[in-house]
Design an enzyme around this catalytic site. Structure first.
Site, PDB file in Angstrom:
ATOM      1  N   ASP A 205      -6.326 -31.193 -60.659  1.00 60.17           N
ATOM      2  CA  ASP A 205      -7.260 -32.055 -62.026  1.00 60.17           C
ATOM      3  C   ASP A 205      -7.181 -31.041 -63.571  1.00 60.17           C
ATOM      4  OD1 ASP A 205      -7.925 -33.285 -63.360  1.00 60.17           O
ATOM      5  OD2 ASP A 205      -9.872 -33.189 -63.189  1.00 60.17           O
ATOM      6  N   SER A 229     -10.691 -38.506 -67.810  1.00 60.10           N
ATOM      7  CA  SER A 229      -9.547 -38.833 -67.122  1.00 60.10           C
ATOM      8  C   SER A 229      -9.647 -40.345 -66.399  1.00 60.10           C
ATOM      9  CB  SER A 229      -9.346 -38.403 -65.237  1.00 60.10           C
ATOM     10  OG  SER A 229      -9.606 -36.742 -66.464  1.00 60.10           O
ATOM     11  N   GLN A 279      -1.058 -38.674 -63.987  1.00 58.47           N
ATOM     12  CA  GLN A 279      -2.653 -39.170 -64.750  1.00 58.47           C
ATOM     13  C   GLN A 279      -2.693 -39.455 -66.340  1.00 58.47           C
ATOM     14  OE1 GLN A 279      -5.464 -36.662 -66.175  1.00 58.47           O
ATOM     15  NE2 GLN A 279      -6.045 -36.390 -64.196  1.00 58.47           N
TER      16      GLN A 279
END
Length: 288
Positions: A205, A229, A279
């Site tokens: 991440d 996110s 993502q």
């Protein structure tokens, strides 16, 4: 000190089992306003792995971030054993805080087997030893930031990062949406593949959605930007160790509608493609 950070992170991924399919994890305040998304990903994977036979390895994870996590409250992970077939197992995971889901995820596992193989070539970049560690924000500028951000930017974490093309997040210049970053855990851990996968989920991440900001001269430290996110995908391809250098190669093909899409490929030092990521994130510019 760094070994302490690593031990704390490993402990964070050791969840308390409440029932056969119910687990509880704690949160670690690393200076972010809300729970770091990578923590929830790593813990969700750790929970699902405890419900699958050890002979089956996680090969893909898909998750939606639904709400911001509360750093001061534990997170409960409910695992649904969706399917156990001859070769594959599927799990659904819901992360819950204060009675509400903060993440919905699906994770697939497979018994290892041989088949056709090919992969992308690792980009030609300098070795991590030839690059400088990421620079700290100067103390004078750090003092102007909120206290939580000061802790985030002013302290060492469990991972070390070395950027091929360094960027000043406080004064970001516009550049193409591509970046390459070496990273590794700062001290050795054991040989458990499931722990290494959970730690890679955690680290995956970092810096990903930030790639979509590169052409626009903004960053997560820009005063009038809101970033979060929205979802996260992670595929495991080949064995790896997070306590050895891995190259994270990012690109962002598009940004629109206050959302940006970023993709990543993670390579081992010897050029093996060990994982891939994708993502989409919120990138919302507000008026002054």
């Amino acid at each position: 000190m760094r070994e302490t950070h690593v031990n704390e992170l490993v402990e964070l991924l050791q969840l308390e089992r409440l029932e056969d399919n119910l687990f509880r994890g704690q949160s670690r305040d690393i200076g972010t306003r809300f729970v770091f998304g990578g923590q929830v990903l790593g813990q969700a994977l750790a929970a699902a792995q405890q419900t699958v036979d050890e002979s089956r390895e996680a090969h893909s994870l898909h998750a939606y971030f639904l709400r911001a996590g509360d750093i001061d409250a534990p997170i409960v992970y409910s695992v649904e054993r969706a399917r156990d077939g001859g070769s594959f197992s599927a799990r659904r995971v819901v992360a819950i805080q204060h009675g509400q889901p903060i993440l919905n995820g699906a994770i697939s596992f497979q018994v290892p087997e041989k088949g056709v193989e090919h992969q992308s070539t690792m980009p030609e970049v300098p070795a991590p030893e030839d690059l400088e560690p990421m620079h700290r924000v100067p103390q004078k500028e750090l003092a102007r930031l909120p206290v939580k951000l000061q802790r985030w930017l002013g302290s060492d974490g469990p991972f070390e990062f070395r950027q091929v093309w360094p960027r000043d997040e406080l004064h970001p210049a516009k550049r193409p949406p591509i970046q390459h970053i070496w990273f590794r855990l700062t001290s050795p851990i054991g040989d458990s593949p499931s722990l290494h996968r959970a730690l890679l989920a955690y680290a995956s991440d970092f810096h990903l959605i930030g790639t979509a900001t590169l052409p626009h001269g903004v960053s997560y430290l820009t005063h009038n930007i809101q970033m979060a996110s929205l979802d996260h995908a992670l595929w495991f391809h080949r064995p790896f160790r997070v306590d050895d250098w891995l190259l994270y190669s990012f690109d962002s093909p598009t940004a629109q509608g206050a959302r940006g899409l970023a993709r990543g490929q993670i390579f081992s030092r010897d050029g093996r493609l060990v994982a891939s990521t994708a993502q989409e994130g919120l990138i919302r510019l507000r008026g002054d």
